[in-house]
Design a protein around this motif. Structure first.
Motif, PDB file in Angstrom:
ATOM      1  N   ALA B  56     -27.359  -3.263   6.866  1.00  0.00           N
ATOM      2  CA  ALA B  56     -28.622  -2.535   6.754  1.00  0.00           C
ATOM      3  C   ALA B  56     -28.957  -1.859   8.082  1.00  0.00           C
ATOM      4  CB  ALA B  56     -29.746  -3.491   6.347  1.00  0.00           C
ATOM      5  N   TYR B  57     -28.742  -2.586   9.165  1.00  0.00           N
ATOM      6  CA  TYR B  57     -29.045  -2.038  10.498  1.00  0.00           C
ATOM      7  C   TYR B  57     -28.171  -0.811  10.776  1.00  0.00           C
ATOM      8  CZ  TYR B  57     -29.470  -1.671  15.580  1.00  0.00           C
ATOM      9  OH  TYR B  57     -29.683  -1.199  16.835  1.00  0.00           O
ATOM     10  N   GLY B  58     -26.888  -0.945  10.451  1.00  0.00           N
ATOM     11  CA  GLY B  58     -25.959   0.169  10.639  1.00  0.00           C
ATOM     12  C   GLY B  58     -26.416   1.396   9.864  1.00  0.00           C
ATOM     13  N   HIS B  59     -26.882   1.138   8.659  1.00  0.00           N
ATOM     14  CA  HIS B  59     -27.340   2.255   7.838  1.00  0.00           C
ATOM     15  C   HIS B  59     -28.625   2.862   8.408  1.00  0.00           C
ATOM     16  CE1 HIS B  59     -27.345   4.662   4.219  1.00  0.00           C
ATOM     17  NE2 HIS B  59     -28.661   4.471   4.157  1.00  0.00           N
ATOM     18  N   TRP B  60     -29.496   1.991   8.853  1.00  0.00           N
ATOM     19  CA  TRP B  60     -30.789   2.439   9.396  1.00  0.00           C
ATOM     20  C   TRP B  60     -30.585   3.397  10.573  1.00  0.00           C
ATOM     21  CZ3 TRP B  60     -33.369   1.156  14.168  1.00  0.00           C
ATOM     22  CH2 TRP B  60     -34.699   1.589  14.236  1.00  0.00           C
ATOM     23  N   LEU B  61     -29.583   3.060  11.398  1.00  0.00           N
ATOM     24  CA  LEU B  61     -29.320   3.890  12.576  1.00  0.00           C
ATOM     25  C   LEU B  61     -28.971   5.334  12.189  1.00  0.00           C
ATOM     26  CD1 LEU B  61     -27.247   1.439  14.817  1.00  0.00           C
ATOM     27  CD2 LEU B  61     -29.584   2.263  15.219  1.00  0.00           C
ATOM     28  N   THR B  62     -28.463   5.513  10.977  1.00  0.00           N
ATOM     29  CA  THR B  62     -28.075   6.863  10.544  1.00  0.00           C
ATOM     30  C   THR B  62     -29.241   7.607   9.892  1.00  0.00           C
ATOM     31  OG1 THR B  62     -27.482   6.241   8.282  1.00  0.00           O
ATOM     32  CG2 THR B  62     -25.769   5.985   9.972  1.00  0.00           C
ATOM     33  N   MET B  63     -30.379   6.911   9.723  1.00  0.00           N
ATOM     34  CA  MET B  63     -31.480   7.506   8.947  1.00  0.00           C
ATOM     35  C   MET B  63     -32.551   8.093   9.846  1.00  0.00           C
ATOM     36  SD  MET B  63     -31.965   4.613   6.020  1.00  0.00           S
ATOM     37  CE  MET B  63     -32.526   5.545   4.624  1.00  0.00           C
ATOM     38  N   VAL B 174     -33.246  -4.486  -6.517  1.00  0.00           N
ATOM     39  CA  VAL B 174     -34.262  -3.515  -6.929  1.00  0.00           C
ATOM     40  C   VAL B 174     -34.502  -2.486  -5.826  1.00  0.00           C
ATOM     41  CG1 VAL B 174     -36.506  -3.258  -8.023  1.00  0.00           C
ATOM     42  CG2 VAL B 174     -35.346  -5.469  -8.136  1.00  0.00           C
ATOM     43  N   VAL B 175     -34.561  -2.962  -4.599  1.00  0.00           N
ATOM     44  CA  VAL B 175     -34.714  -2.072  -3.451  1.00  0.00           C
ATOM     45  C   VAL B 175     -33.491  -2.256  -2.548  1.00  0.00           C
ATOM     46  CG1 VAL B 175     -36.151  -1.437  -1.465  1.00  0.00           C
ATOM     47  CG2 VAL B 175     -37.237  -2.344  -3.538  1.00  0.00           C
ATOM     48  N   PRO B 176     -32.466  -1.441  -2.706  1.00  0.00           N
ATOM     49  CA  PRO B 176     -31.304  -1.567  -1.829  1.00  0.00           C
ATOM     50  C   PRO B 176     -31.664  -1.153  -0.406  1.00  0.00           C
ATOM     51  CG  PRO B 176     -31.095   0.345  -3.266  1.00  0.00           C
ATOM     52  CD  PRO B 176     -32.338  -0.371  -3.691  1.00  0.00           C
ATOM     53  N   TYR B 177     -30.878  -1.637   0.553  1.00  0.00           N
ATOM     54  CA  TYR B 177     -31.239  -1.290   1.941  1.00  0.00           C
ATOM     55  C   TYR B 177     -31.086   0.201   2.224  1.00  0.00           C
ATOM     56  CZ  TYR B 177     -26.171  -1.508   2.894  1.00  0.00           C
ATOM     57  OH  TYR B 177     -24.837  -1.300   2.878  1.00  0.00           O
ATOM     58  N   THR B 178     -30.363   0.875   1.358  1.00  0.00           N
ATOM     59  CA  THR B 178     -30.189   2.316   1.532  1.00  0.00           C
ATOM     60  C   THR B 178     -31.381   3.105   0.995  1.00  0.00           C
ATOM     61  OG1 THR B 178     -29.035   2.268  -0.587  1.00  0.00           O
ATOM     62  CG2 THR B 178     -27.658   2.296   1.387  1.00  0.00           C
ATOM     63  N   ALA B 184     -34.668  -0.023   4.930  1.00  0.00           N
ATOM     64  CA  ALA B 184     -33.457  -0.341   5.699  1.00  0.00           C
ATOM     65  C   ALA B 184     -33.819  -1.180   6.926  1.00  0.00           C
ATOM     66  CB  ALA B 184     -32.759   0.951   6.127  1.00  0.00           C
ATOM     67  N   LEU B 185     -34.894  -0.750   7.614  1.00  0.00           N
ATOM     68  CA  LEU B 185     -35.336  -1.496   8.790  1.00  0.00           C
ATOM     69  C   LEU B 185     -35.714  -2.923   8.400  1.00  0.00           C
ATOM     70  CD1 LEU B 185     -36.154  -1.544  11.800  1.00  0.00           C
ATOM     71  CD2 LEU B 185     -38.422  -0.750  11.114  1.00  0.00           C
ATOM     72  N   ASN B 186     -36.472  -3.032   7.318  1.00  0.00           N
ATOM     73  CA  ASN B 186     -36.872  -4.356   6.850  1.00  0.00           C
ATOM     74  C   ASN B 186     -35.651  -5.215   6.527  1.00  0.00           C
ATOM     75  OD1 ASN B 186     -37.266  -6.190   4.356  1.00  0.00           O
ATOM     76  ND2 ASN B 186     -39.344  -6.024   5.187  1.00  0.00           N
ATOM     77  N   SER B 187     -34.687  -4.635   5.829  1.00  0.00           N
ATOM     78  CA  SER B 187     -33.507  -5.397   5.439  1.00  0.00           C
ATOM     79  C   SER B 187     -32.742  -5.921   6.657  1.00  0.00           C
ATOM     80  CB  SER B 187     -32.577  -4.529   4.591  1.00  0.00           C
ATOM     81  OG  SER B 187     -33.258  -4.094   3.443  1.00  0.00           O
ATOM     82  N   ALA B 188     -32.827  -5.182   7.759  1.00  0.00           N
ATOM     83  CA  ALA B 188     -32.130  -5.620   8.965  1.00  0.00           C
ATOM     84  C   ALA B 188     -32.877  -6.731   9.694  1.00  0.00           C
ATOM     85  CB  ALA B 188     -31.933  -4.423   9.892  1.00  0.00           C
TER      86      ALA B 188
END
Lengths: 250, 483
Positions: B56-63, B174-178, B184-188
């Motif tokens: 999730a963190y990795g994804h967040w960094l791209t957002m 229901v709420v994917p980290y993407t 995304a931040l929350n998931s991390a």
């Protein structure tokens, strides 16, 4: 009870009331008649305390107190009641809740405890009968979806519940059919006592067939130009407002 | 006249702005992989959870932070937030007597009953409470009583330890980290929250609730709630939140997921009263929340009811995915903004199944210099035959310096769908106020009456205890907003 002296009031810089003098004693019914635009509704609005109107001169004493210095809610708490020409709708607020709030606010002003639920219900039932108001209407939202006649009847119902000292009926007869008119008038008559007074503001004489006034005043161009016994209303009906215009030489 | 009343009433203080003097264990400010590993480590999490966080963190960094909402605020500095703050407790608690007296006082001030024994008298309301302060759940009541029925109600952290199979199965379903930037931040970095599972055929015998409290300065609260209602079950869930008054903004980015299986029903009610900032718009909580439920199977129902009065900025769209046939989604909302508050809130109803129905009732009230937007999407997908939606969005303006906006989006891909949308905008009438006054009711009481009347359809949906609170809260939030 009510003493109005040389009352001048204007709205948006335009003078509407140009020196009203009126004395109302307890137990009396006064009718104020006049053509459109003569200042009838302005007078009731000023007495109830609508802020858009500016009082430029004169005084109004109500039971020894300066009415014009009081907020609208304090006037109501002192016992002034205005039956609106166009009652306002308040969606989602039931008539019962509205009246309970009003009664308890008035009681709090007088230093009294809130009314017991039981006593309130008894009063509700009793007054409902008086104005022949459908029980369903008391539980509905204030005036919402009411017919014109129901709204007017609801005004008289509120008046019955709040038991004011001075009731001002602002064109309560407008838009009423003859049956509704009779019911409203009956309500007003039954509520009449030696302690309270009523000012009936109307355009037509027909309401006065049911509510017999002690004095009739004719308002014209912001002034009371003529006062007399109840027969004055009949004369006015017969001759039309033109005769007043001629008489005052307008 | 108007200004006098305004000045007099507006000085009303936020009632929950106090700070509990309790020692806490904080991580240093800032966010990086190390912090996430530390959080996971502190919570003694299994490997799969850490992996999830890191992905999730990795994804967040791209957002990028979203900017489409009708709100403006300084971008939060994500390196200037404490992501983990835990009130220190000496040992595992066995009973309420062992709780730090400062915490007990906090419960009391917030009006939360943490005492189970009261229910024996039979008159006290029965509400099970999970109390989350900053980053952790400090106490959950009625756990044992609920366990007798097979109901799991515990902190999220505990669920990860005790019920990993359930968490693994449903979390992020229901709420994917993407999903979005804050999800995304929350998931991390999420630290705690509530978990609730109602087994097959069980009707939860009491209201479940979570009370969220931000206490420490400089922290962000990132909690996650997961509610799973198995076949033929029912649960009513309440959420409350408050925070101390502070000059700086604090971030609250939560994720709530609800899963309803066949014939299950979940009612989720929120009274959101985060600190809204002062009357100049200084301070207050940024409330960026993702809430979504899925009616996974046939005949299920999810109902969101929210009363939003707090937060400096609110960004929140509790939604329902109507996947099962004949499933029902509801959204009832009252959002109040005063002073410089901003709210962009609404819902999404995604109709996938046949004969699905949704109802949206939104009541916005704007006062002061605030901005209040309704944003809602109704989507009827191809194959969602005979889907129906009814939306009603009303806005009430108080004064002439505030704004109300409505952004309804409607996408219909199936011809058999029926969507109705009604919207009104009204000003709180001088006529209504004068009418009340002429009956002896003063300005403030009159506003309370009129506003509560306006919100009645929504307030009626709240559980009793909550409804009374919400009514009072509405009156307080709007005091002095009209002269």
């Amino acid at each position: 009870m009510l003493s109005i002296k040389n009352l001048h009031a204007s709205i948006g810089g335009k003078e509407i009331l140009k020196g009203i003098n009126l004395e109302v004693k307890a137990g009396e019914v006064h009718a104020i008649m006049g053509p459109n635009g003569s200042g009838k509704s302005t007078l009731s609005a000023v007495l109830a305390g609508r802020e858009e109107y500016e009082v430029t001169e004169g005084e109004v004493i109500f039971n020894g107190k300066n009415l014009l210095e009081m907020s609208p809610e304090d006037r109501a708490r002192e016992g002034v009641f205005l039956a609106f020409q166009y009652p306002v709708e308040i969606p989602g607020v039931s008539n019962v809740n509205f009246l309970k709030t009003a009664i308890n606010e008035i009681r709090a002003y007088k230093g009294l405890e809130p009314m017991e639920a039981k006593d309130f219900l008894i009063r509700l039932k009793e007054k409902q009968k008086l104005v022949e108001l459908d029980g369903k209407l008391t539980n509905r939202s204030v005036n919402e979806g009411f017919s014109g006649g129901e709204k007017k009847r609801n005004e008289i119902f509120q008046m019955a519940i709040l038991e004011p000292k001075l009731a001002i009926l602002d064109e309560t007869d407008s838009g009423l059919d003859i049956d509704a008119l009779r019911i409203v008038a009956n309500g007003v008559n039954k509520l009449k006592s030696k302690e309270n007074a009523t000012i009936v503001i109307t355009h037509y004489q027909r309401l006065l067939d049911y509510i017999i006034p002690d004095v009739v005043h004719i308002l014209y161009n912001g002034k009371i130009v003529k006062s007399g016994p109840k027969e004055l209303a009949l004369e006015l009906e017969e001759k039309g407002y033109d005769f007043i215009k001629e008489e005052v030489g307008a | 006249m108007a200004n006098e009343i305004l000045a007099e009433q507006i000085s009303k203080e936020y009632e929950y702005g106090f700070v509990t003097d309790i020692e806490s264990d904080n991580l240093p400010k800032g966010l990086n992989e190390g912090v996430i590993r530390l959080i996971s480590n502190k919570k003694n999490e299994p490997e799969w959870m850490l992996e999830y966080r890191l992905k999730a963190y990795g994804h967040w960094l791209t957002m990028e932070e979203p900017h489409w909402a009708h709100v403006s605020y300084p971008k939060p500095d994500f390196q200037n937030i404490i992501y983990y703050s835990v009130p220190k407790q000496k040992k595992q608690l066995n009973s309420l007597d062992e709780v730090d007296p400062e915490l007990l006082k906090t419960y009391e001030k917030l009006g939360i009953s943490m005492e189970e024994q009261k229910r024996l008298s039979g008159v006290e309301s029965r509400i099970a409470v999970d109390f989350v302060m900053d980053s952790v759940s400090v106490k959950t009541t009625f756990k044992e009583t609920l366990a007798e029925k097979g109901i799991i109600f515990c902190s999220f952290g505990e669920a990860v330890q005790e019920h990993p199979e359930l968490v693994k199965k449903y979390m992020s379903s229901v709420v994917p980290y993407t999903d979005n930037f804050y999800a995304a931040l929350n998931s991390a970095v999420f630290t705690d929250g509530s978990f609730c599972y109602i087994p097959k055929g069980v009707r939860c015998p009491m209201e479940l609730s979570t009370y969220f409290r931000i206490n420490s300065a400089g922290t962000g609260q990132f909690e996650r709630t997961l509610i799973v209602a198995d076949e033929d079950s029912y649960v009513s869930y309440l959420e409350g939140c408050t925070a101390p008054m502070r000059d700086e903004n604090q971030l609250h980015a939560a994720v709530v997921e609800i899963v309803a299986h066949k014939n299950a029903e979940v009612k989720y009610s929120t009274v959101q009263n985060w600190y809204p900032g002062d009357r100049e718009g200084k301070g207050g909580i940024f409330n960026f929340v993702t809430k979504r439920g899925i009616c996974l199977e046939d005949n299920s129902k999810i109902s969101w009811t929210q009363v939003e009065t707090g937060s400096a900025v609110t960004w929140k769209y509790p939604s329902v995915i109507l996947k099962g046939d004949n499933s029902v989604g509801e959204f009832y909302s009252v959002a109040v903004t005063n002073n410089y508050q901003q709210a962009d809130t609404g819902t999404k109803m995604m109709h996938l199944g046949k004969n699905t129905r949704s109802t949206i009732i939104s009541k916005g009230i704007s006062a002061g210099f605030s901005n209040n937007s309704y944003r809602g999407l109704v989507r009827i997908s191809k194959g969602a035959t005979n889907a129906r939606n009814f939306s009603q969005c009303d806005s009430l303006l108080m004064g002439d310096k505030c704004g109300a906006h409505t952004y309804p989006y409607i996408e219909i891909k199936d011809k058999s769908g029926i969507v109705e949308h009604e919207a009104t905008t009204s000003k709180i009438g001088e006529d209504q106020l004068f009418y009340c006054k002429s009956r002896g009711i003063d300005n403030e009481k009159a506003i309370g009456l009129i506003v509560n009347g306006y919100c009645k359809e929504v307030l009626n949906k709240l559980p009793m205890e909550f409804a009374v609170e919400a009514q009072k809260l509405l009156a307080v939030s709007l005091e002095g907003s009209v002269g």
